[in-house]
Scaffold this motif. Structure first.
Motif, PDB file in Angstrom:
ATOM      1  N   PRO A  93     -48.554 120.846  51.007  1.00  0.00           N
ATOM      2  CA  PRO A  93     -49.705 120.717  50.117  1.00  0.00           C
ATOM      3  C   PRO A  93     -50.896 121.604  50.527  1.00  0.00           C
ATOM      4  N   ALA A  94     -50.893 122.099  51.764  1.00  0.00           N
ATOM      5  CA  ALA A  94     -52.006 122.933  52.227  1.00  0.00           C
ATOM      6  C   ALA A  94     -51.798 124.401  51.861  1.00  0.00           C
ATOM      7  N   CYS A  95     -50.675 124.972  52.306  1.00  0.00           N
ATOM      8  CA  CYS A  95     -50.472 126.413  52.069  1.00  0.00           C
ATOM      9  C   CYS A  95     -49.497 126.698  50.929  1.00  0.00           C
ATOM     10  N   ARG A  96     -48.937 125.648  50.324  1.00  0.00           N
ATOM     11  CA  ARG A  96     -48.064 125.746  49.146  1.00  0.00           C
ATOM     12  C   ARG A  96     -46.694 126.373  49.407  1.00  0.00           C
ATOM     13  N   LYS A  97     -46.279 126.502  50.655  1.00  0.00           N
ATOM     14  CA  LYS A  97     -44.954 127.042  50.958  1.00  0.00           C
ATOM     15  C   LYS A  97     -43.906 126.010  50.542  1.00  0.00           C
ATOM     16  N   ASN A  98     -42.825 126.466  49.887  1.00  0.00           N
ATOM     17  CA  ASN A  98     -41.717 125.609  49.478  1.00  0.00           C
ATOM     18  C   ASN A  98     -40.639 125.618  50.561  1.00  0.00           C
ATOM     19  N   TYR A  99     -39.951 124.488  50.694  1.00  0.00           N
ATOM     20  CA  TYR A  99     -38.911 124.337  51.702  1.00  0.00           C
ATOM     21  C   TYR A  99     -37.622 123.837  51.060  1.00  0.00           C
ATOM     22  N   PRO A 100     -36.470 124.137  51.687  1.00  0.00           N
ATOM     23  CA  PRO A 100     -35.209 123.604  51.162  1.00  0.00           C
ATOM     24  C   PRO A 100     -35.214 122.073  51.257  1.00  0.00           C
ATOM     25  N   SER A 101     -34.496 121.433  50.357  1.00  0.00           N
ATOM     26  CA  SER A 101     -34.530 119.972  50.268  1.00  0.00           C
ATOM     27  C   SER A 101     -33.956 119.277  51.497  1.00  0.00           C
ATOM     28  N   ASP A 102     -33.223 119.993  52.335  1.00  0.00           N
ATOM     29  CA  ASP A 102     -32.671 119.370  53.542  1.00  0.00           C
ATOM     30  C   ASP A 102     -33.438 119.770  54.804  1.00  0.00           C
ATOM     31  N   LYS A 158     -42.358 116.658  45.279  1.00  0.00           N
ATOM     32  CA  LYS A 158     -42.774 116.366  43.911  1.00  0.00           C
ATOM     33  C   LYS A 158     -41.617 116.720  42.985  1.00  0.00           C
ATOM     34  N   PRO A 159     -41.580 116.105  41.811  1.00  0.00           N
ATOM     35  CA  PRO A 159     -40.493 116.407  40.880  1.00  0.00           C
ATOM     36  C   PRO A 159     -40.572 117.854  40.395  1.00  0.00           C
ATOM     37  N   LEU A 160     -39.447 118.545  40.482  1.00  0.00           N
ATOM     38  CA  LEU A 160     -39.333 119.899  39.963  1.00  0.00           C
ATOM     39  C   LEU A 160     -38.892 119.842  38.504  1.00  0.00           C
ATOM     40  N   THR A 161     -37.901 118.983  38.239  1.00  0.00           N
ATOM     41  CA  THR A 161     -37.465 118.730  36.862  1.00  0.00           C
ATOM     42  C   THR A 161     -37.363 117.220  36.680  1.00  0.00           C
ATOM     43  N   LYS A 162     -37.505 116.785  35.438  1.00  0.00           N
ATOM     44  CA  LYS A 162     -37.529 115.355  35.130  1.00  0.00           C
ATOM     45  C   LYS A 162     -36.883 115.157  33.760  1.00  0.00           C
ATOM     46  N   LYS A 163     -35.720 114.493  33.757  1.00  0.00           N
ATOM     47  CA  LYS A 163     -35.016 114.218  32.509  1.00  0.00           C
ATOM     48  C   LYS A 163     -34.877 112.712  32.320  1.00  0.00           C
ATOM     49  N   VAL A 198     -32.539  93.779  41.224  1.00  0.00           N
ATOM     50  CA  VAL A 198     -33.889  93.210  41.132  1.00  0.00           C
ATOM     51  C   VAL A 198     -34.934  94.209  40.658  1.00  0.00           C
ATOM     52  N   THR A 199     -34.567  95.460  40.504  1.00  0.00           N
ATOM     53  CA  THR A 199     -35.497  96.456  39.970  1.00  0.00           C
ATOM     54  C   THR A 199     -35.036  96.847  38.568  1.00  0.00           C
ATOM     55  N   PHE A 200     -35.842  97.620  37.882  1.00  0.00           N
ATOM     56  CA  PHE A 200     -35.456  98.099  36.561  1.00  0.00           C
ATOM     57  C   PHE A 200     -34.552  99.320  36.655  1.00  0.00           C
ATOM     58  N   GLY A 201     -34.484  99.935  37.829  1.00  0.00           N
ATOM     59  CA  GLY A 201     -33.695 101.153  37.981  1.00  0.00           C
ATOM     60  C   GLY A 201     -34.510 102.369  37.586  1.00  0.00           C
ATOM     61  N   ILE A 202     -33.928 103.528  37.817  1.00  0.00           N
ATOM     62  CA  ILE A 202     -34.661 104.763  37.514  1.00  0.00           C
ATOM     63  C   ILE A 202     -34.752 104.972  36.007  1.00  0.00           C
ATOM     64  N   ARG A 203     -35.868 105.542  35.595  1.00  0.00           N
ATOM     65  CA  ARG A 203     -36.048 105.896  34.183  1.00  0.00           C
ATOM     66  C   ARG A 203     -35.871 107.381  33.967  1.00  0.00           C
ATOM     67  N   PHE A 204     -36.002 108.160  35.056  1.00  0.00           N
ATOM     68  CA  PHE A 204     -35.858 109.608  34.976  1.00  0.00           C
ATOM     69  C   PHE A 204     -34.939 110.101  36.079  1.00  0.00           C
ATOM     70  N   HIS A 205     -34.095 111.070  35.744  1.00  0.00           N
ATOM     71  CA  HIS A 205     -33.288 111.778  36.742  1.00  0.00           C
ATOM     72  C   HIS A 205     -34.157 112.928  37.226  1.00  0.00           C
ATOM     73  N   LEU A 206     -34.437 112.938  38.526  1.00  0.00           N
ATOM     74  CA  LEU A 206     -35.367 113.916  39.085  1.00  0.00           C
ATOM     75  C   LEU A 206     -34.672 114.910  39.996  1.00  0.00           C
ATOM     76  N   GLN A 207     -35.164 116.123  39.950  1.00  0.00           N
ATOM     77  CA  GLN A 207     -34.820 117.126  40.947  1.00  0.00           C
ATOM     78  C   GLN A 207     -36.113 117.372  41.717  1.00  0.00           C
ATOM     79  N   TRP A 208     -36.048 117.218  43.044  1.00  0.00           N
ATOM     80  CA  TRP A 208     -37.240 117.250  43.877  1.00  0.00           C
ATOM     81  C   TRP A 208     -37.489 118.621  44.488  1.00  0.00           C
TER      82      TRP A 208
END
Length: 180
Positions: free
Chosen positions: A142-151, A167-172, A127-137
């Motif tokens: 958002p406050a102090c900008r520290k990055n965390y592992p995806s898990d 947020k998307p890190l890479t987008k193909k 029922v959806t169009f499906g993804i248009r981009f393969h994303l790496q997240w």
């Protein structure tokens, strides 16, 4: 004579109204999909009726494939957005593919589609169009900008306590076989 396809059904396929009796394909799913469907719902009834009548094969994927899916989903940042059933559906599709089959996952779940794209397993939305981009997240504060592992499961920044975002890190762009 047309060749039978192998379809692996996710929970969203049943919720979207997929009827196992309307196709002549080989249908598979995992036990956790039946468990995710609401008790006494038409979706759950349709799932278990199809199993009882032999239209749907329910298989537990090998643990090796579940580990591979966990690792792949962690690499692209979708691990926290996949349920146990989602991981098992992906693992079963990968297992069937490695066994020489050409499975297609039937799902409207974008996280499943994103991981399927990574592991090179076909998928089709209902029922959806499906993804248009393969994303790496990327998971970040958002406050102090520290990055965390995806898990990272706490959901709040260790430093400032702000709710984490991704947020998307890479987008193909996703290019389907029929678009090539």
């Amino acid at each position: 004579m047309s060749k039978r396809r192998t379809l692996v059904l996710d929970t969203s396929a049943f919720i979207a109204g997929f009827d196992p009796y309307t196709v002549k394909d080989d249908l598979y799913s995992v036990p956790a999909v039946g468990q995710e469907l609401a008790e006494r719902s038409l979706f759950r009834l349709r799932f278990y009726a199809a199993v009882d009548r032999g239209a749907l094969k329910v298989c537990e994927p090998r643990s090796h494939y579940v580990r591979m899916i966990k690792e792949s989903s962690k690499e692209i940042g979708d691990m926290l957005f996949l349920s146990k059933a989602d991981m098992q559906v992906l693992a079963l599709a990968m297992q069937l593919k490695d066994g020489g089959g050409a499975p297609t996952i039937v799902t409207d779940d974008y996280a499943i589609q994103n991981v399927a794209e990574k592991i090179k397993v076909d998928y089709v939305p209902l029922v959806t169009f499906g993804i248009r981009f393969h994303l790496q997240w990327l998971l970040y504060c958002p406050a102090c900008r520290k990055n965390y592992p995806s898990d990272y499961r706490l959901g709040a920044c260790q430093i400032c306590g702000t709710q984490l975002k991704r947020k998307p890190l890479t987008k193909k762009p996703v290019v389907k076989d029929d678009e090539r």
